[in-house]
Write an enzyme that holds these catalytic residues in place. Structure first.
Site, PDB file in Angstrom:
ATOM      1  N   ASN A  50      35.734 -36.864  -0.927  1.00 22.42           N
ATOM      2  CA  ASN A  50      36.219 -37.909  -0.016  1.00 22.42           C
ATOM      3  C   ASN A  50      35.530 -39.241  -0.258  1.00 22.42           C
ATOM      4  O   ASN A  50      36.110 -40.303  -0.063  1.00 22.42           O
ATOM      5  CB  ASN A  50      35.995 -37.475   1.442  1.00 22.42           C
ATOM      6  CG  ASN A  50      37.036 -36.474   1.901  1.00 22.42           C
ATOM      7  OD1 ASN A  50      38.089 -36.356   1.289  1.00 22.42           O
ATOM      8  ND2 ASN A  50      36.735 -35.747   2.964  1.00 22.42           N
ATOM      9  N   ASP A  68      -0.782  -3.469   6.742  1.00 16.09           N
ATOM     10  CA  ASP A  68      -0.943  -3.252   8.180  1.00 16.09           C
ATOM     11  C   ASP A  68      -2.398  -3.120   8.606  1.00 16.09           C
ATOM     12  O   ASP A  68      -2.689  -2.801   9.744  1.00 16.09           O
ATOM     13  CB  ASP A  68      -0.186  -1.990   8.611  1.00 16.09           C
ATOM     14  CG  ASP A  68      -0.687  -0.733   7.897  1.00 16.09           C
ATOM     15  OD1 ASP A  68      -1.615  -0.851   7.074  1.00 16.09           O
ATOM     16  OD2 ASP A  68      -0.147   0.357   8.164  1.00 16.09           O
ATOM     17  N   ASN A 100      35.662 -35.439  10.318  1.00 18.21           N
ATOM     18  CA  ASN A 100      34.364 -34.788  10.134  1.00 18.21           C
ATOM     19  C   ASN A 100      34.164 -33.653  11.139  1.00 18.21           C
ATOM     20  O   ASN A 100      33.716 -32.559  10.785  1.00 18.21           O
ATOM     21  CB  ASN A 100      33.258 -35.833  10.299  1.00 18.21           C
ATOM     22  CG  ASN A 100      31.885 -35.287   9.924  1.00 18.21           C
ATOM     23  OD1 ASN A 100      31.754 -34.586   8.932  1.00 18.21           O
ATOM     24  ND2 ASN A 100      30.888 -35.617  10.708  1.00 18.21           N
ATOM     25  N   ASP A 134       0.864  -1.169   0.000  1.00 15.52           N
ATOM     26  CA  ASP A 134       0.000   0.000   0.000  1.00 15.52           C
ATOM     27  C   ASP A 134       0.906   1.226   0.000  1.00 15.52           C
ATOM     28  O   ASP A 134       2.071   1.143   0.370  1.00 15.52           O
ATOM     29  CB  ASP A 134      -0.883  -0.025   1.257  1.00 15.52           C
ATOM     30  CG  ASP A 134      -1.983   1.036   1.217  1.00 15.52           C
ATOM     31  OD1 ASP A 134      -2.103   1.719   0.187  1.00 15.52           O
ATOM     32  OD2 ASP A 134      -2.683   1.182   2.227  1.00 15.52           O
ATOM     33  N   ASP A 151      -5.840  -6.938   5.444  1.00  7.65           N
ATOM     34  CA  ASP A 151      -4.619  -7.367   4.764  1.00  7.65           C
ATOM     35  C   ASP A 151      -4.184  -8.789   5.124  1.00  7.65           C
ATOM     36  O   ASP A 151      -3.277  -9.336   4.490  1.00  7.65           O
ATOM     37  CB  ASP A 151      -3.463  -6.407   5.081  1.00  7.65           C
ATOM     38  CG  ASP A 151      -3.621  -5.061   4.388  1.00  7.65           C
ATOM     39  OD1 ASP A 151      -4.228  -5.034   3.303  1.00  7.65           O
ATOM     40  OD2 ASP A 151      -3.154  -4.043   4.936  1.00  7.65           O
ATOM     41  N   ASP A 168      34.105 -29.566  10.152  1.00  6.48           N
ATOM     42  CA  ASP A 168      32.866 -28.824  10.406  1.00  6.48           C
ATOM     43  C   ASP A 168      33.084 -27.637  11.344  1.00  6.48           C
ATOM     44  O   ASP A 168      32.322 -26.672  11.313  1.00  6.48           O
ATOM     45  CB  ASP A 168      31.802 -29.751  11.027  1.00  6.48           C
ATOM     46  CG  ASP A 168      31.010 -30.481   9.952  1.00  6.48           C
ATOM     47  OD1 ASP A 168      30.944 -29.973   8.828  1.00  6.48           O
ATOM     48  OD2 ASP A 168      30.455 -31.548  10.259  1.00  6.48           O
TER      49      ASP A 168
END
Length: 850
Positions: free
Chosen positions: A661, A593, A686, A332, A597, A690
């Site tokens: 891998n 708002d 691993n 709007d 709506d 990570d």
């Protein structure tokens, strides 16, 4: 004792107020703070969400839900039974450390988001300690007296004590599109929910009018709570969530197939079956992106915190991706394009001259009405300080979005009038006479062209123009909708809402981000066109609500994408616009708002509201702006794209390292007389690879990733995974050659050498694949750099520490480290070159299809 479930309260609409208050042990004077606190402990928070403590336990247990992880734990206990205690304990410790890290990351992310959500939590007005107080809706308890106005969400199943022209939207329960009128009273016990006109139900919301009500049931005991429990409603999956799920399935399928093959081959080669099984399981854990859920949660919550610093509060984390992907924003004009402060320009008669009579009638209509007080009524009411105390309201027909007008019947000692104000065309439909400047009453047919000409002129000048009419009434009859006919048209109220100072530059910046702004307004096309010119939208394509109604779905779908401004739009048409734009393949945001709506906010990919919006709009929105306007939205879009980019970086890292891998492990296990890595060594690899990636949420993002909307592309990820995975394998095999043919290593030395090379290459390749630019032109963020250095030093040092014995490592000659660094350097340079070719080819394909 749970008073909410007492028999009388199960049919509370059938009892008088005194009977219900007696059952609830309360009064119409409300509760005191101590009583309310005790009831909150007894009944629990007024919410349908699960208990947070339970959620924490479930979140921790969910870290172990992967079938591969469960099998690994079972295999570790099997090893203990076979007296291989050390290896089993190390494997269990690594699995637990990884799961705890993941849990802490996700839990921290969830807590951070909950703190942000407190900034935009819904509140309601209750009567406590003999005064009105605003409290969070979650703290409402049975026995509370609540005060409701237009736009409020009903906080609990309630009995109406008092009401004024109260209309409620109960579509969630009854499916009825039109608002239901409510008032106090006593009804039959077996009356259906759609007929309980003396009751209000949690989840419904106030369209117009006011009410004072007694809360009887809260939380899961409400009708809404029962419906939610029965349906076990789940929030629809976003495009990003769907992509993540499909990506996870893809990796799991590939991993499972290769793991089965590797296990079979190792058994055929007469390697120990238990070691082969543990190796295969550990390989599966190492090759699947176990931390993906945690990394995504951390990225999204970090993004949410950054967005909060930009005055953008994210209610639903997964909507951040859609925010970054958004390429159309529907909004709007009020408060986003304009200042949102409506001002009265003038009150004019049909000749265009100022009229004090029109000002007085409009002022009486605006200031005495009891429904939803909006900016237009406030602007009119503030422009006159006359005394209205001698007028009383006899009846009122509240504004609704179908009639588009408000009528109020007022009286004093000398007169009784019905005054109506509303959209000009809707006003002309109920008028058959016109009052001229001289006070003469003439037929509408004689002046209609003149009225329309004046209306067009005011609209062309950019003013929102309303019509004012009146009709004599009588004290013995309350004015109703059917009486809105044969009225006398009096003149016009002209209002204006100036554009925001820097809105033209902001719209241009949104265009630069690839976000097209489309205005949806109830104003007429002339006003909308005038505003467009003021904010730099040249030659806008305008489509009106009436034109939309006449179009077929196919025609409207075609026009929808081309249209810049949707004017004279009915509330139900907003949702249709959003649906059509989404069907055309766009990611659509809607900013609203108002009371009407909510459907469009639900339908949009990203529902955006502001903290000053009515409750029903804030509840429906995914994102809430603390500062209304497009400039803060621009900042939010950038943060959304940064979050999306950092999430995708982990995807690219996981695929480039893990997929490579996989091939390396598969090949090595074919020609080696021993396992290329022990299960515990794979799990340590691993965990270490990570660790730096947990810092990816704080990484820098290149400008190139912010310039255009970001979309999930599984095909792109597959190609990236294959190309960079195979490239990784090439250098793994080079490492095997160095270890076997040059260094002539034995089992422990080979495993140590490959472990060191594997981890170092995996953490350093992150620095290359994290950006489309050259590594030197896009340096990593501080925390990612620090984490990478820490892991690098740890991996180099571990063979020389007591930990080496626990994991089966051996010391390596210094010359190996020199050869390994050469291999890693060659790998990084090759990856940099492959990256340039890859993105150049991808970009050429994109341009080819444009």
């Amino acid at each position: 004792m749970d008073n909410q479930n007492t028999p009388a309260l199960n049919t509370f609409w059938h009892f008088t107020t005194d009977e219900v208050t007696k059952q609830l042990s309360c009064s119409q004077n409300g509760l005191n703070t101590g009583d309310a606190s005790q009831r909150l402990k007894e009944y629990g928070p007024n919410t349908l969400k699960a208990n947070s403590n339970t959620s924490a336990v479930l979140l921790f247990l969910s870290q172990f839900k992967s079938p591969v992880t469960l099998l690994l734990i079972i295999a570790a206990f099997l090893s203990i039974g076979l007296n291989d205690v050390t290896d089993a304990v190390i494997i269990l410790i690594i699995v637990i450390i990884s799961s705890v890290l993941s849990f802490l990351q996700e839990r921290g992310a969830a807590n951070a988001v909950n703190e942000l959500l407190k900034m935009v939590q819904l509140r309601c007005t209750v009567f406590r300690d003999n005064e009105k107080k605003e409290i969070p809706v979650e703290n409402v308890v049975p026995g509370d007296i609540v005060f409701l106005t237009a736009g409020d969400i009903i906080p609990g199943d309630s009995l109406i004590l008092e009401s004024q022209e109260l209309f409620i939207d109960e579509a969630a329960f009854t499916g009825e599109t039109y608002p239901v009128e409510k008032s106090a009273g006593v009804l039959e016990a077996d009356i259906p929910i759609s007929k309980r006109t003396n009751s209000l139900f949690m989840g419904a919301h106030v369209i117009s009018g006011k009410a004072k009500a007694l809360v009887v049931k809260t939380g899961k005991q409400t009708e809404f709570g029962k419906i939610s429990a029965a349906l076990q409603l789940k929030t629809p999956e976003t495009d990003f969530e769907r992509g993540i799920r499909k990506f996870g399935y893809l990796l799991m399928e590939i991993t499972l197939i290769l793991v089965i093959i590797i296990f079979g081959i190792n058994v055929l080669l007469h390697k120990p079956p238990l070691d082969s099984f543990m190796f295969s399981l550990a390989l599966a854990v190492g090759l699947t992106p176990q931390l993906l859920p945690a990394i995504i949660s951390v990225n999204l919550s970090t993004g949410a915190k950054r967005m909060a610093a930009k005055q953008v509060i994210v209610k639903r984390l997964s909507s951040i991706e859609n925010f970054g992907s958004m390429n159309i924003l529907c909004s709007d004009k009020t408060g986003t394009i304009t200042e949102g402060k409506v001002k009265l320009k003038d009150t004019i008669d049909i000749d265009g001259n100022h009229s004090d009579k029109i000002l007085k009638y409009a002022w009486l209509n605006a200031s005495l009405q009891q429904g939803f007080h909006n900016p237009i009524d406030d602007a009119i009411a503030s422009n006159m300080k006359d005394d209205k105390s001698d007028y009383t309201v006899q009846s009122e027909i509240p504004y609704d979005f179908i009639r588009k007008r408000l009528t109020i019947q007022i009286k004093n000692k000398t007169e009784n009038l019905a005054i109506t104000k509303g959209a000009v065309n809707n006003m002309l439909a109920i008028c058959d006479r016109v009052e001229t400047a001289s006070g003469q009453i003439v037929k509408m047919a004689d002046k209609k062209d003149q009225i329309l000409k004046q209306y067009t002129q005011s609209s062309n000048e950019g003013y929102r123009t309303l019509g004012v009419a009146y009709k004599p009434a009588t004290a013995d009859h309350n004015f109703v909708k059917d009486d809105e006919e044969g009225m006398i048209f009096l003149g016009f109220v002209t209002l204006f809402d100036p554009p925001k100072k820097d809105v033209q530059q902001t719209i241009a910046k949104l265009n630069d981000l690839g976000v097209k702004l489309k205005l949806i307004t109830g104003d007429n096309a002339l006003v909308a066109k005038s505003l467009a010119a003021q904010v730099g939208i040249a030659d806008p394509k305008i489509l009106t609500g009436s034109q939309m109604q006449k179009m077929s779905s196919a025609a409207f779908a075609h026009q929808c994408v081309l249209t810049d401004i949707f004017a004279e739009v009915e509330p139900n048409q907003k949702e249709r616009i959003i649906i059509m734009l989404k069907k055309a393949g766009n990611v659509v945001g809607f900013m609203g708002d108002g009371i009407n709506d909510a459907p469009a906010l639900h339908t949009a990919d990203v529902g955006i509201s502001v903290n000053t919006a009515v409750d029903v709009a804030k509840e429906a929105a995914d994102i809430v702006l603390l500062d209304q306007g497009l400039d803060v939205l621009y900042e939010g879009i950038i943060e959304g794209r940064k979050t999306f980019t950092n999430t995708m970086k982990y995807i690219f890292m996981a695929t480039s390292a893990n997929f490579g891998n996989m091939f390396s492990m598969a090949g090595a296990s074919l020609f080696l007389p021993f396992l290329p890595l022990l299960p515990k060594q794979i799990l340590l690899t691993n965990l270490l690879t990570d660790f730096p990636e947990m810092a990816i949420a704080t990484d820098r993002v290149d400008a190139i990733n912010i310039q255009t909307p970001q979309r999930w592309d599984l095909g792109f990820i597959k190609r990236f995974m294959i190309i960079f995975g195979l490239l990784s394998s090439v250098f793994d095999y080079l490492t095997f050659g160095v270890l076997l043919l040059i260094m002539h290593t034995k089992e422990k030395e080979f495993q140590t050498g490959w472990f060191v090379e594997s981890v170092i290459s995996a953490i350093l390749i992150v620095l290359v694949v994290r950006t489309r630019l050259s590594f030197l032109k896009s340096l990593p963020g501080k925390y990612l750099s620090m984490a990478t250095v820490l892991v690098f030093v740890f991996v180099i040092a571990i063979p020389f520490t007591p930990m080496a014995r626990w994991f089966g490592f051996a010391q390596l000659p210094l010359e190996y480290y020199g050869l390994m660094l050469l291999i890693v350097t060659a790998y990084l340079l090759s990856a940099e070159f492959a990256k340039r070719l890859f993105y150049r080819k991808m970009l050429s394909k994109i341009h080819l299809f444009k």
